[in-house]
Design an enzyme around this catalytic site. Structure first.
Site, mmCIF file in Angstrom:
data_model
loop_
_atom_site.group_PDB
_atom_site.id
_atom_site.type_symbol
_atom_site.label_atom_id
_atom_site.label_comp_id
_atom_site.label_asym_id
_atom_site.label_seq_id
_atom_site.Cartn_x
_atom_site.Cartn_y
_atom_site.Cartn_z
ATOM 1 N N ASP A 123 21.439 -44.971 30.565
ATOM 2 C CA ASP A 123 20.985 -46.355 30.744
ATOM 3 C C ASP A 123 19.965 -46.758 29.680
ATOM 4 O O ASP A 123 20.045 -47.824 29.086
ATOM 5 C CB ASP A 123 20.347 -46.534 32.132
ATOM 6 C CG ASP A 123 21.325 -46.244 33.255
ATOM 7 O OD1 ASP A 123 22.506 -45.975 32.960
ATOM 8 O OD2 ASP A 123 20.898 -46.282 34.420
ATOM 9 N N HIS B 73 28.836 -40.655 35.804
ATOM 10 C CA HIS B 73 28.278 -39.421 36.367
ATOM 11 C C HIS B 73 28.535 -38.222 35.460
ATOM 12 O O HIS B 73 28.774 -37.116 35.952
ATOM 13 C CB HIS B 73 28.864 -39.145 37.764
ATOM 14 C CG HIS B 73 28.100 -39.826 38.866
ATOM 15 N ND1 HIS B 73 26.879 -39.385 39.309
ATOM 16 C CD2 HIS B 73 28.390 -40.916 39.612
ATOM 17 C CE1 HIS B 73 26.458 -40.159 40.295
ATOM 18 N NE2 HIS B 73 27.349 -41.109 40.480
ATOM 19 N N GLY C 132 23.269 -52.034 40.208
ATOM 20 C CA GLY C 132 23.972 -51.038 39.404
ATOM 21 C C GLY C 132 24.081 -51.464 37.945
ATOM 22 O O GLY C 132 24.833 -50.868 37.183
HETATM 23 P P1 ADP Z 1 19.149 -50.906 39.049
HETATM 24 O O1 ADP Z 1 18.517 -50.169 37.905
HETATM 25 O O2 ADP Z 1 20.587 -50.574 39.211
HETATM 26 O O3 ADP Z 1 18.937 -52.381 38.996
HETATM 27 P P2 ADP Z 1 17.186 -49.419 40.511
HETATM 28 O O4 ADP Z 1 16.968 -49.197 41.954
HETATM 29 O O5 ADP Z 1 17.313 -48.260 39.613
HETATM 30 O O6 ADP Z 1 18.439 -50.395 40.378
HETATM 31 O O7 ADP Z 1 15.994 -50.286 39.917
HETATM 32 C C1 ADP Z 1 15.596 -51.496 40.550
HETATM 33 C C2 ADP Z 1 14.081 -51.493 40.702
HETATM 34 O O8 ADP Z 1 13.475 -51.708 39.405
HETATM 35 C C3 ADP Z 1 13.584 -52.629 41.551
HETATM 36 O O9 ADP Z 1 13.620 -52.291 42.925
HETATM 37 C C4 ADP Z 1 12.168 -52.798 41.037
HETATM 38 O O10 ADP Z 1 11.315 -51.818 41.586
HETATM 39 C C5 ADP Z 1 12.315 -52.495 39.559
HETATM 40 N N1 ADP Z 1 12.500 -53.725 38.765
HETATM 41 C C6 ADP Z 1 13.507 -53.996 37.915
HETATM 42 N N2 ADP Z 1 13.340 -55.201 37.329
HETATM 43 C C7 ADP Z 1 12.186 -55.719 37.816
HETATM 44 C C8 ADP Z 1 11.454 -56.941 37.613
HETATM 45 N N3 ADP Z 1 11.893 -57.896 36.784
HETATM 46 N N4 ADP Z 1 10.308 -57.088 38.285
HETATM 47 C C9 ADP Z 1 9.848 -56.148 39.128
HETATM 48 N N5 ADP Z 1 10.489 -54.993 39.360
HETATM 49 C C10 ADP Z 1 11.641 -54.763 38.722
HETATM 50 MG MG MG Z 2 18.288 -48.049 37.782
#
Ligand code: ADP
Ligand code: MG
Length: 378
Positions: A166, A32, A118
């Site tokens: 990220d 953060h 995360g």
């Molecule tokens: P994190 O980045 O921590 O995994 P986020 O909520 O920021 O969590 O991002 C997750 C979102 O990214 C998922 O809900 C989806 O919308 C999208 N996403 C990530 N990878 C994929 C994938 N392989 N196929 C489809 N959507 C994806």
């Molecule tokens: Mg994310």
């Protein structure tokens, strides 16, 4: 032929022109503070997301994901702009928009980074697409530019106010190192992070508690930091020392003060972590990791019962240090443990979760891995 190759050909009727991969990440320390121009120390995990892309000779954009049953989403290139309704495909569409694509394409995604844990599957997705497009269309964007553009995709197109960390680490990381990233100018330094030769391991604990960064908690923390910056007339919290912050206490609300205290002390812990890593002093690194968790839990208030249980159970089982990672309100924690104790540590955390009636956590371990790369050109 890889399964992504095959799936692409099956879905779109021809093989891809290019496949790029980009990893998820874990942040060792420096949580953060990316949006406060701080230093952060993440590393890329071995799990990555693959983007296969083929150029079209019209202006259609078709996107599918193997994690979304290969269902094709189709748009005209000219319709792709913030505000266009959609679901997961907004991440790749935002990337297309930010990079300024001028040709139609077909994209197939195969993501191996756990979603919503995360570990930044969102940045892995954006950066895999951005890397593929940058090469396929010879845009010539530098890694710093790609990091800014993919961040813009997530901020302005998807609507998630994430910082720059990220995307930067997903694009710029090197195997065997953590990436010291200065979020002010995106300059980097690779810091050797060789846990294995010291008999240690980094355990990633996905609490399976769900967080969504669009829920306002993250935005509120950023807003607090911005408010402190404007009240104190500085450019960012990076400029503030702990002494100066304490001297300005009366100008700030109580919550602004403790939010800023997290940022200022966390920035110092990152620099201390670099020093102890260079000395291979993993015991001292563990102490800093524990302090980071306490600050996120007590001052920044972004932890949750599942994360605290994961951290406390890890420490009780003998971890050198443990803390929540990522935005908070769920997601993952990390624990620096003796590799020989992995199974006992996992069992202890599982037992602590069961005692609280929490959903069972998932466990991963990862060595610091390579950032985004082209893995196949058709
Ligand atoms: P994190 O980045 O921590 O995994 P986020 O909520 O920021 O969590 O991002 C997750 C979102 O990214 C998922 O809900 C989806 O919308 C999208 N996403 C990530 N990878 C994929 C994938 N392989 N196929 C489809 N959507 C994806
Ligand atoms: Mg994310």
């Amino acid at each position: 032929m890889s399964s992504l190759d095959k799936q692409f050909a099956q879905t779109f009727g021809a093989p891809p022109d290019i496949i790029a991969a980009a990893p998820g990440r874990v942040n060792l320390i420096g949580e953060h503070i990316d949006y406060s121009d701080g230093f952060v120390l993440p590393f890329a995990i071995s799990d990555r997301t693959y983007a296969a892309v083929r150029v079209r000779d019209d202006r259609k954009v078709r996107i599918a994901s193997m994690q979304r049953r290969n269902k094709i989403v189709e748009h005209h290139l000219d319709a792709i702009a913030p505000g266009l309704q959609g679901e997961w495909e907004r991440y790749p569409l935002g990337t297309i928009w930010a990079l300024g694509l001028t040709s139609g394409i077909d994209i197939m995604i195969d993501g191996h980074v756990p979603l919503g844990a995360g570990l930044s599957s969102s940045a892995a997705l954006e950066c895999s697409v951005a890397t593929a497009l940058n090469h396929l269309f010879s845009f010539g964007y530098s890694l710093e530019e790609l990091a800014r553009l993919t961040q813009r995709a997530e901020n302005e197109y998807v609507g998630v106010p994430c910082g720059i960390m990220d995307q930067s680490v997903s694009l710029m990381a090197h195997a065997g190192s953590a990436l010291l990233l200065d979020c002010r100018d995106l300059s980097t330094r690779n810091i050797a992070f060789d846990v294995a030769s010291s008999g240690l391991e980094l355990l990633i604990i996905d609490t399976q508690a769900h967080h969504s960064l669009t829920d306002g908690g993250y935005g509120q923390r950023r807003a607090s930091c911005e408010s402190v910056v404007s009240k104190l007339g500085i450019k960012s919290l990076r400029e503030l020392t702990l002494l100066q912050l304490e001297a300005s206490r009366d100008l700030l609300s109580k919550s602004e003060f403790i939010r800023a205290r997290h940022a200022v002390t966390e920035m110092k812990r990152v620099m201390d972590a670099v020093t102890v890593l260079e000395a291979k002093d993993f015991l001292a690194l563990g102490v800093l990791i524990n302090q980071s968790h306490a600050s996120l839990r007590d001052d920044y208030n972004v932890s949750c019962p599942e994360l605290n249980t994961a951290v406390d159970a890890s420490i009780a089982a003998g971890a050198l240090g443990a803390r929540m990672v990522g935005g908070g309100f769920g997601g993952s924690a990390i624990a620096l443990i003796h590799a020989a104790h992995t199974q006992e540590t996992i069992a202890a955390i599982e037992k602590a979760f069961a005692a609280e009636s929490f959903k069972a956590p998932r466990f991963f371990t990862s060595l610091p891995s390579q950032g985004a790369e082209i893995i196949q050109r058709g």
